[in-house]
Design an enzyme around this catalytic site. Structure first.
Site, PDB file in Angstrom:
ATOM      1  N   ARG A  82       0.663  -1.249  -0.036  1.00 33.49           N
ATOM      2  CA  ARG A  82       0.097  -0.118  -0.140  1.00 33.49           C
ATOM      3  C   ARG A  82       0.749   1.179  -0.096  1.00 33.49           C
ATOM      4  NH1 ARG A  82      -4.055  -2.198   4.748  1.00 33.49           N
ATOM      5  NH2 ARG A  82      -5.682  -3.338   3.422  1.00 33.49           N
ATOM      6  N   ASP A 100      -8.619  -9.738  -2.862  1.00 36.27           N
ATOM      7  CA  ASP A 100      -9.803 -10.729  -3.059  1.00 36.27           C
ATOM      8  C   ASP A 100     -11.334 -10.212  -2.872  1.00 36.27           C
ATOM      9  OD1 ASP A 100      -9.195  -9.866  -0.594  1.00 36.27           O
ATOM     10  OD2 ASP A 100      -8.688 -11.835   0.145  1.00 36.27           O
ATOM     11  N   ARG A 132     -18.517 -13.818   4.475  1.00 36.63           N
ATOM     12  CA  ARG A 132     -17.978 -13.216   5.635  1.00 36.63           C
ATOM     13  C   ARG A 132     -18.816 -12.126   6.357  1.00 36.63           C
ATOM     14  NH1 ARG A 132     -12.297  -9.962   4.724  1.00 36.63           N
ATOM     15  NH2 ARG A 132     -12.635  -9.932   6.873  1.00 36.63           N
ATOM     16  N   GLU A 183      -2.893  -2.492  10.901  1.00 33.04           N
ATOM     17  CA  GLU A 183      -2.078  -1.368  10.725  1.00 33.04           C
ATOM     18  C   GLU A 183      -3.126  -0.524   9.836  1.00 33.04           C
ATOM     19  OE1 GLU A 183      -3.302  -3.712   7.548  1.00 33.04           O
ATOM     20  OE2 GLU A 183      -2.136  -4.354   9.128  1.00 33.04           O
ATOM     21  N   ASP A 184      -4.179  -0.985   9.370  1.00 38.80           N
ATOM     22  CA  ASP A 184      -5.472  -0.156   8.685  1.00 38.80           C
ATOM     23  C   ASP A 184      -6.273   0.427   9.708  1.00 38.80           C
ATOM     24  OD1 ASP A 184      -6.178  -2.682   9.364  1.00 38.80           O
ATOM     25  OD2 ASP A 184      -7.510  -2.867   7.454  1.00 38.80           O
TER      26      ASP A 184
END
Length: 404
Positions: A82, A100, A132, A183-184
């Site tokens: 990123r 994905d 999900r 981390e996001d």
């Protein structure tokens, strides 16, 4: 294709072992209603061996929009790719698309239009899950302009948002490559706090979160110790950026509830004694530094009770509570003070040997309303009277602090 001076949006795709999910991901990019001349794609193959890199190059050859493919050695996580994409992005906005997952056809057009209309720095597009679970609490209605304190957006800290690139560059924002999970959350929370307004699109599914059948999705992997690293980083960020008080407490709910508490849920029952000891050891400095009654009262009773027992390092009591909750038992409700107080009698309620304070079991109004006989108006009157008494007995600045 007309070449524009600056694209509206750069789509950054970090991909690792992404086949066959990548096929539908890229197809969703091609289906965007946004003019291909107004967008660019930067795709980073992070050392894949399953044909991901080759498929990205095939896509670049045929796509209607400019596509840059970068192939590199595996970095071990999503942050590196990123950051590579961010360094090369030219768009007014950037959007991070996982390889994905997939976009709704109108996603980019709607998000760019929303940001331009309201001059906001971050746009959240409604997320739906495929195989999900997706976050739900923040999609009640479309919001042209909001912030992290007055909405539920703190409960979606994934990177799949539209960010104004000037904001990221102004503050030198990048993903923390030392974190292997969460981390996001760190990046997105900082963006929320620095943003001049956030928009929410709740009436159109912009993003489809796809559950991989092979179980390789990054959020499912990693040692429990990484979750504590993530919680610590997010708590420290919030503490550094938001002064102590109600606003900070509101945000701290998120790392305590979403990151820390699951480590003391059903999986805690299966942990070895050594792992339980280690978890409590890792939690201790976080509880000491950031846990307080104002955060506690923002939680449901069973959540508050578990975290209190973590804070006081009582694994023996904690196991009883976790077993009770995991068995889906109903705690008895006790009404007191003429129906203005409701206590939920989870394990060790009013046990002298346990010594857990009563207030830990005291339901806030949102939970107490489900109990017949609860008198919310009277409870509020009781609190107002208590505050008036406080005003008469304390200097003005202390009353203001107590009411905050």
């Amino acid at each position: 294709m007309t070449v524009v001076a600056q694209p509206d949006v750069t789509v950054i795709i970090g991909a690792y072992e992404a086949m066959p999910y990548l096929v539908e991901c890229l197809a969703s990019v091609e289906r965007q209603t946004l003019d291909p001349a107004r967008m660019e794609v930067i795709a980073i193959d992070d050392g894949s061996t399953d044909g991901t890199g080759e498929y990205l190059e095939e896509f670049a050859d045929r796509a209607a929009m400019p596509v840059t493919v970068i192939r590199q050695e595996n970095s071990g996580g999503p942050s590196g790719p990123r950051n590579v994409g961010l360094a090369k992005a030219a768009g007014r906005y950037v959007f991070f698309l996982d390889a994905d997952d997939r976009l709704g056809p109108e996603a980019l057009a709607r998000m760019v239009a929303m940001a331009d209309k309201n001059n906001t720095d971050v746009v959240l597009g409604k997320v739906e899950g495929i195989n999900r679970t997706a976050p739900r609490s923040m999609w009640g209605r479309t919001l042209d302009r909001t912030d992290v304190f007055s909405s539920n957006i703190k409960f979606t800290l994934s990177a799949q948002k539209l960010f104004r690139r000037a904001l990221l560059e102004q503050h030198g924002m990048r993903f923390d490559e030392s974190l292997w999970t969460g981390e996001d959350a760190l990046f997105t929370m900082e963006a929320y706090l620095r943003a001049d307004g956030v928009s929410v699109i709740a009436d159109y599914p912009c993003y489809y979160l796809v559950g991989r059948e092979d179980g390789k999705h990054v959020t499912k992997s990693g040692s429990y110790t990484l979750r504590f690293d993530s919680a610590r980083a997010l708590m420290n960020l919030i503490a550094d950026m938001v002064p102590a008080g109600a606003r900070r407490d509101t945000l701290m709910v998120r790392p305590f509830l979403v990151t820390l508490l699951p480590q003391f849920g059903p999986k805690f029952l299966k942990d070895s004694d050594e792992v339980r000891r280690k978890k409590l050891e890792l939690a201790r400095p976080l509880m000491d530094a950031h846990w307080n009654p104002e955060i506690a009262r923002r939680l449901k009773v069973h959540e508050r009770l578990r975290l209190h027992l973590v804070a006081v390092q009582r694994p023996d009591l904690l196991l009883d509570v976790v077993e009770f909750v995991h068995a889906k038992k109903q705690a008895g409700a006790l009404l007191e003070k003429r129906g203005t107080r409701v206590y939920f009698a989870y394990p060790h309620f009013r046990s002298r040997t346990a010594g857990v304070p009563d207030w830990i079991y005291l339901a806030e109004a949102r939970e107490a309303r489900a109990i017949g006989g609860y008198r919310e108006d009277a409870a509020n009157t009781f609190l107002r009277r208590a505050l008036r008494r406080l005003r008469r007995s304390l200097p003005a600045r202390e009353v203001k602090a107590a009411a905050a």
